[in-house]
Structure formats: C-alpha cells, structure tokens
Design a protein around this motif. Structure first.
Motif: not given
Length: 308
Positions: A137-148, A160-173
C-alpha cells in the motif's frame, strides 16, 4: 462564501448576497463576490432534493442577478462569455470548479489545479500506510502522490517526505518473496536465526522457534500455518494467505517452549529485484505486536532460507 445547506447557509446566502459595504472609491459594493452552497448528502439522499435545489438556484439568481455586462470584463479570468452568476449550488468541489470556470470566476488552469487537489484528497493516507507497515500500500500511495506532489501544500509535502523516509524501515520489516517458478507446489521457509532482547536462537538452551504465518487485517484474520518442530514453515503454492488480492500476511515468531511472543514481520510476494528466490537467505526486522507497529523501532531480527 462557501457553506453547507445542512447548516441554514442557504438562508445566510440571501443575506450575504444583498449586503453592501462602503467602497473606498465611493459608493457601495457587494460584500461577497459570490456564494456557493454545498449539497449535503445524508446516507443515500440529500438534505435538499435536486428539485428544491434547482428552485433555490433560480430564485436567488433572479433576486441577485449576475454581474452586469459592463463589469464582467473586470477581473474575468477566462474567455467564457457566460453570465457571471453570484449564486451556485454544488455537489462536490469538482462540480463547483466546473461551474466557476464556466462563469468566468476562475480560468481553466485554476479549475484543473482544483481538480488535481480533489484527486489528492482521495489518495491513500500515506501516514496510515507507514503506521500499518503495509509495504504494498505504501509503494502504491507514494507512486500516486508523486504525480501531483509539486502542487501539494506544506502538510501534504511533510506527509510525502515522511512516507519516503519511512519506506526503508517498512521494507526491512518484510520478507519479500519472488513469484515461484512455474510448477512449484510448495514454498519452504527454514528458520536460521532469531533474536530479540530476551531470546536468541541458535542457542543450546533454546528450542527452535515456531513460525506462525497468518493473515492480518483481512476478512479471514485467524487463518494460519505453523512451522514444524524442525523450524520449517511449509506453504502449499499457490498459498491463499500470500496470493489473494487484498490479503496481508505476517509471520509471528514464538518461543516453542513457552509460547512467548518474540516478534512479527510481514511477507509479501512480489516479483522485484530485491525479492528472495529459491536458494536465497532472507532477513527481516521483527516488530512488536500491534495493529500499528513502529517499523523504525524493530525489536529483533529473523533470518530464513527460502526454497521451493
């Protein structure tokens, strides 16, 4: 002025449209340029029926006519020659933007910016995706938000910035698994190493930890698969827990002797370059048990071998 018809703002609109204030240049001028009233929806119907709304529009536009022709060129932002009405009834902000553009209050580029803003309001909640540790869901949301994202306000940009910063932590889990080869009948995850502050394996005084795969947050929460005494979690493929649309799967690690919870990670089948394939070793951060686990604060680590 913009209000709701569920808050008596239709009556207020009449008063505001007829109110005049002193103009510094002499004479008087309208208090508001226009009034727009939102049609409030109550379950499957509206607070004011469509027929009644149309009647109110006609009544108020007759009482408070559009901006006179000799003033319409002043401040007009579009090429529309339609009357610049002063009262609008709208269903949603897309509808209002269209009406304002047709009446010349805003130009097409402003209308399009409003429509993109409405679209952003309907995008997934980035913070919720991070808090739920939902990688897909996070990957999909970041891709959607990046359009605008370039048009986002300060609060949206921070999210948006916090989501990008949190992505590596979510991936590691997450244990990310590639799609198995055609003809695969089973996926086997063999525990190799587990540790947190109170538990460590391999260890002479600890039994092999138990892995419990279960769906979380879905309609079939509680469906699970459990590893054997050898520490191997064997899943029939295709596995509904991993390969059903909308499903999320988590691995709960438990002490086999006491049943104590050690930590949780998530499993995602996704054919990307970082996904683990047959013969690979996968590592995942373990999180505390929670509906909103904090991926930035892991409590341990799980290492498994992957084969099918």
């Amino acid at each position: 002025f913009i209000g709701d018809d569920g808050q008596a703002d239709v009556q207020v609109a009449d008063t505001m449209l007829e109110t005049r204030v002193a103009n510094p240049r002499g004479g008087q001028t309208e208090l508001v340029a226009f009034v727009a009233v939102h049609a409030v929806q109550l379950r499957e119907s509206y607070a004011v029926s469509p027929g009644s709304r149309e009647g109110i529009v006609q009544q108020l536009r007759r009482k408070h006519p559009h901006v006179p022709e000799d003033r319409q060129a002043v401040g007009r932002t579009s090429q529309s020659r339609a009357p610049r009405h002063r009262f609008f009834y709208f269903l949603d902000y897309e509808d209002l933007a269209q009406q304002l553009c047709e009446s010349g209050w805003i130009d097409p580029s402003q209308k399009d910016a409003i429509l993109r803003g409405v679209h952003r309001d309907r995008l997934p909640d980035l913070s919720a995706c991070v808090e739920a540790c939902d990688l897909r869901a996070l990957r999909s949301a970041i891709a959607a938000w990046s359009q605008t994202a370039y048009e986002a306000d300060e609060t949206e940009m921070e999210a948006f910035a916090n989501a990008g910063a949190g992505l590596p932590d979510v991936m590691r889990a997450h244990v990310q698994l590639a799609l198995p080869a055609e003809g695969t009948r089973q996926i086997c995850l063999q525990v190799l190493n587990v540790h947190n502050a109170d538990f460590r394996w391999p260890s002479a005084d600890q039994a092999i930890p138990r892995l419990v795969l279960q769906e979380v947050g879905g309609q079939r929460s509680g469906v699970r698969c459990t590893s054997g005494e050898d520490g191997v979690l064997t899943l029939e493929w295709p596995c509904p827990l991993l390969f059903r649309n909308g499903s999320r799967a988590a691995i709960d690690v438990r002490n086999q002797l006491t049943g104590a919870f050690v930590g949780r990670c998530f499993v995602l089948v996704e054919d990307c370059f970082v996904a683990s394939r047959h013969g690979a070793v996968a590592e995942a951060a373990l999180l505390s048990w929670s509906d909103n686990p904090n991926a930035s604060r892991p409590v341990g680590e799980l290492v498994v071998s992957v084969r099918w």
